[in-house]
Design a protein around this motif. Structure first.
Motif, PDB file in Angstrom:
ATOM      1  N   VAL A 163       0.850  -1.187   0.000  1.00 15.60           N
ATOM      2  CA  VAL A 163       0.000   0.000   0.000  1.00 15.60           C
ATOM      3  C   VAL A 163       0.885   1.237   0.000  1.00 15.60           C
ATOM      4  CG1 VAL A 163      -1.782   1.287   1.231  1.00 15.60           C
ATOM      5  CG2 VAL A 163      -1.841  -1.215   1.222  1.00 15.60           C
ATOM      6  N   TYR A 164       0.610   2.166  -0.925  1.00 17.53           N
ATOM      7  CA  TYR A 164       1.344   3.431  -1.009  1.00 17.53           C
ATOM      8  C   TYR A 164       0.394   4.557  -0.601  1.00 17.53           C
ATOM      9  CZ  TYR A 164       3.817   0.520  -4.468  1.00 17.53           C
ATOM     10  OH  TYR A 164       4.462  -0.502  -5.123  1.00 17.53           O
ATOM     11  N   ILE A 165       0.848   5.424   0.279  1.00 14.68           N
ATOM     12  CA  ILE A 165       0.025   6.555   0.706  1.00 14.68           C
ATOM     13  C   ILE A 165       0.894   7.806   0.757  1.00 14.68           C
ATOM     14  CG2 ILE A 165      -1.561   7.452   2.450  1.00 14.68           C
ATOM     15  CD1 ILE A 165      -1.840   4.616   3.532  1.00 14.68           C
ATOM     16  N   ASN A 176       5.552  10.276   2.708  1.00 17.09           N
ATOM     17  CA  ASN A 176       5.257   9.025   2.013  1.00 17.09           C
ATOM     18  C   ASN A 176       5.147   7.886   3.006  1.00 17.09           C
ATOM     19  OD1 ASN A 176       5.036   9.665  -0.711  1.00 17.09           O
ATOM     20  ND2 ASN A 176       7.247   9.598  -1.037  1.00 17.09           N
ATOM     21  N   ILE A 177       4.183   7.007   2.807  1.00 18.11           N
ATOM     22  CA  ILE A 177       4.023   5.807   3.636  1.00 18.11           C
ATOM     23  C   ILE A 177       3.919   4.591   2.711  1.00 18.11           C
ATOM     24  CG2 ILE A 177       2.605   4.588   5.331  1.00 18.11           C
ATOM     25  CD1 ILE A 177       1.555   7.278   6.278  1.00 18.11           C
ATOM     26  N   ASN A 178       4.727   3.576   2.985  1.00 14.81           N
ATOM     27  CA  ASN A 178       4.646   2.298   2.272  1.00 14.81           C
ATOM     28  C   ASN A 178       4.417   1.188   3.296  1.00 14.81           C
ATOM     29  OD1 ASN A 178       5.174   3.548  -0.159  1.00 14.81           O
ATOM     30  ND2 ASN A 178       7.357   3.061  -0.133  1.00 14.81           N
ATOM     31  N   ILE A 179       3.421   0.350   3.044  1.00 15.57           N
ATOM     32  CA  ILE A 179       3.118  -0.779   3.931  1.00 15.57           C
ATOM     33  C   ILE A 179       3.168  -2.066   3.111  1.00 15.57           C
ATOM     34  CG2 ILE A 179       1.433  -1.808   5.499  1.00 15.57           C
ATOM     35  CD1 ILE A 179       0.239   1.009   5.879  1.00 15.57           C
ATOM     36  N   ASN A 180       3.984  -3.018   3.560  1.00 15.20           N
ATOM     37  CA  ASN A 180       4.083  -4.326   2.906  1.00 15.20           C
ATOM     38  C   ASN A 180       3.482  -5.396   3.805  1.00 15.20           C
ATOM     39  OD1 ASN A 180       5.515  -3.364   0.669  1.00 15.20           O
ATOM     40  ND2 ASN A 180       7.452  -3.517   1.761  1.00 15.20           N
ATOM     41  N   TYR A 181       2.839  -6.359   3.185  1.00 15.25           N
ATOM     42  CA  TYR A 181       2.283  -7.507   3.904  1.00 15.25           C
ATOM     43  C   TYR A 181       2.511  -8.760   3.076  1.00 15.25           C
ATOM     44  CZ  TYR A 181      -1.164 -10.757   5.876  1.00 15.25           C
ATOM     45  OH  TYR A 181      -1.775 -11.850   6.421  1.00 15.25           O
ATOM     46  N   THR A 182       3.048  -9.807   3.710  1.00 19.62           N
ATOM     47  CA  THR A 182       3.311 -11.068   3.016  1.00 19.62           C
ATOM     48  C   THR A 182       2.844 -12.230   3.875  1.00 19.62           C
ATOM     49  OG1 THR A 182       5.269 -10.152   1.924  1.00 19.62           O
ATOM     50  CG2 THR A 182       5.068 -12.541   1.973  1.00 19.62           C
ATOM     51  N   LYS A 183       2.098 -13.132   3.270  1.00 14.64           N
ATOM     52  CA  LYS A 183       1.698 -14.370   3.929  1.00 14.64           C
ATOM     53  C   LYS A 183       1.999 -15.523   2.988  1.00 14.64           C
ATOM     54  CE  LYS A 183      -2.121 -16.839   6.162  1.00 14.64           C
ATOM     55  NZ  LYS A 183      -1.379 -17.091   7.408  1.00 14.64           N
ATOM     56  N   ASN A 184       2.792 -16.473   3.458  1.00 19.75           N
ATOM     57  CA  ASN A 184       3.185 -17.609   2.640  1.00 19.75           C
ATOM     58  C   ASN A 184       2.807 -18.913   3.341  1.00 19.75           C
ATOM     59  OD1 ASN A 184       4.954 -18.717   0.312  1.00 19.75           O
ATOM     60  ND2 ASN A 184       5.802 -19.723   2.120  1.00 19.75           N
ATOM     61  N   ILE A 185       2.260 -19.845   2.573  1.00 20.09           N
ATOM     62  CA  ILE A 185       1.910 -21.174   3.077  1.00 20.09           C
ATOM     63  C   ILE A 185       2.827 -22.188   2.404  1.00 20.09           C
ATOM     64  CG2 ILE A 185       0.103 -22.917   3.292  1.00 20.09           C
ATOM     65  CD1 ILE A 185      -1.933 -20.631   3.128  1.00 20.09           C
ATOM     66  N   ASN A 186       3.554 -22.920   3.203  1.00 20.17           N
ATOM     67  CA  ASN A 186       4.566 -23.848   2.704  1.00 20.17           C
ATOM     68  C   ASN A 186       4.130 -25.285   2.962  1.00 20.17           C
ATOM     69  OD1 ASN A 186       7.057 -25.622   3.636  1.00 20.17           O
ATOM     70  ND2 ASN A 186       7.812 -24.176   2.099  1.00 20.17           N
ATOM     71  N   GLU A 187       4.424 -26.181   2.013  1.00 20.01           N
ATOM     72  CA  GLU A 187       4.073 -27.592   2.187  1.00 20.01           C
ATOM     73  C   GLU A 187       5.046 -28.472   1.421  1.00 20.01           C
ATOM     74  OE1 GLU A 187       0.405 -30.735   1.315  1.00 20.01           O
ATOM     75  OE2 GLU A 187       0.083 -28.580   1.112  1.00 20.01           O
TER      76      GLU A 187
END
Length: 440
Positions: A163-165, A176-187
């Motif tokens: 997200v860029y704001i 400037n604001i940058n927000i990163n989000y990561t979700k990973n599912i491993n198998e």
């Protein structure tokens, strides 16, 4: 794109690997001009590709390494007094090694609103690595301790968001604001030769393993012996007994990872900050083991180091027919036995206390800089000059269960084994420095 590589670190018969890929994108904002006022930019994208990976050098054949003389607290490595010596290395060669191939498909969306003051970039992906190349421990009865092999097929799938704001944008001031989000599912999809478990790392009684249909990197270790009601069974000194089989503690993988970066600019001054947050996952910490062994950890001060009874514990007895029955435990662990309770050799189930939560919040970086006015630097025929101060790893917050180590510390290498944890890794480094940037 099409690419073919040949690698000298793989067996000659398996050293060639071909991998194609393509990407496609479509600008919705150009296709639907009516969106321009509220949505000046909108793009969808997709891609599919394969990536090949080879092995580190010298793993195909067994190799000789420089000899060492192991002493009590240190070792001597040849050459010594100009005398050289070599011995067979501990890693068994693998002339059947083949390239690791990764196939990935991804779909993404890039949206920007209100004259680019707000933006959202998101993607979902699925990636399968076939024949992942890893260094795996093997039985020492072979004369070696490890072998590099194609471990199996691993799947990763998840979501990435950014997200860029720009809350404030004026002639002289920008935020400037940058927000990163990561979700990973491993198998782990499968292991070679239909194996049901491969041990990736082992330290004492705790290990990190791979199992089919489970996340890669499960940490297993001893647990207290319990009765059918879940109560801990203790011995005559009140010390928990250890179950016959190890059990799972959890995995090394986080629930999600987030980052927040901000930039403040006023005329020639710039202030940048970066916060990182990780939720979940486990790591093994020998630093925690050692602190407990020496009595320096906070946990060993429980009950002011006076006698205490293990909560929810029972003692086991046998009736006339030899069947077990249980009574509430009234045997406190006396001060002379507290060391026995915390020591992982005499109470193996206590190793669980040293499998720490990997959650952290870290102020990774703060920097303050000043750009010299262009009128000044043009006189010396320079394009840009700035002076600044930068600090890294300035603040670290961890849960109450981890009072000893930076969760990012690792001493087990750079591959998946490095995610196991640390063996006396020591504290991470906080640094503060000055920087000068110049360009012609």
């Amino acid at each position: 794109s099409l690419r073919n590589d040949w690698s000298s670190s793989l067996p000659e018969k398996n050293n060639s690997y071909f991998y194609p890929g393509f990407t496609i994108s479509y600008l919705l904002s150009d296709a639907f001009p009516g969106l321009k006022k509220s949505l000046p930019f909108a793009k969808v994208r997709g891609g599919w590709g394969m990536t090949g990976n080879d092995a580190s050098p010298y793993v195909v054949n067994s190799e000789f390494t420089r000899s060492e003389i192991n002493l009590i607290y240190h070792s001597l490595t040849f050459p010594i007094d100009s005398m050289e010596a070599f011995e067979v290395g501990n890693r068994l060669g693998n002339n059947l090694l083949r390239p690791e191939m990764t196939e990935e498909i991804e779909f993404g969306l890039d949206l920007r609103f209100w004259k680019n003051r707000f933006g959202l970039d998101g993607a979902v992906y699925r990636k399968i690595s076939r024949g992942q190349i890893l260094n795996v421990p093997i039985s020492t009865s072979s004369g070696y301790t490890s072998q590099t092999m194609n471990l199996g097929d691993i799947e990763n799938k998840g979501i990435e968001l950014m997200v860029y704001i720009k809350p404030i944008q004026t002639r002289n001031f920008l935020w400037n604001i940058n927000i990163n989000y990561t979700k990973n599912i491993n198998e782990v999809i499968s292991l070679p030769n239909e194996l049901q478990k491969i041990e990736l790392v082992k330290v004492g009684d705790v290990s990190m393993v791979a199992k089919p249909n489970r996340p890669m990197g499960i940490i297993e270790g001893p647990v207290p012996l319990r009765n059918s009601s879940g109560q801990i069974i203790v011995d005559e000194n009140g010390i928990p007994k250890t179950a016959a089989a190890n059990e799972e503690y959890g995995t090394i993988h986080p629930d999600f990872i987030m980052a927040l970066s901000q930039q403040f600019s006023y005329k020639g001054f710039s202030l940048n900050t970066l916060l990182d947050f990780r939720k979940g996952g486990l790591l093994y910490s020998y630093t925690s083991v050692f602190n407990t062994f020496t009595g320096n950890s906070i946990q060993t001060a429980y009950n002011n180091r006076q006698a205490f009874i293990v909560p929810n514990s029972v003692q086991e007895f046998l009736d006339a027919d030899g069947k077990p029955y249980y009574k509430e435990n009234t045997q406190a662990i006396e001060p002379e036995n507290i060391w026995t309770y915390y020591y992982t050799t005499t109470n193996k189930s206590s190793i669980r206390n040293h499998i720490l939560d990997r959650t952290y919040l870290k102020l990774r970086e703060v920097s303050l800089s000043y750009d010299l006015p262009s009128g000044w630097i043009n006189r010396i025929k320079m394009r840009h000059i700035s002076f600044g101060i930068v600090g890294r790893n300035l603040f670290l917050w961890t849960p109450s269960g981890n009072t000893v180590i930076d969760p990012e510390t690792s001493t087990f290498g750079n591959d998946i084994a490095g995610e196991f944890g640390e063996y006396g890794g020591g504290p991470s480094i906080r640094s503060i420095g000055l920087q000068i940037k110049a360009s012609y």
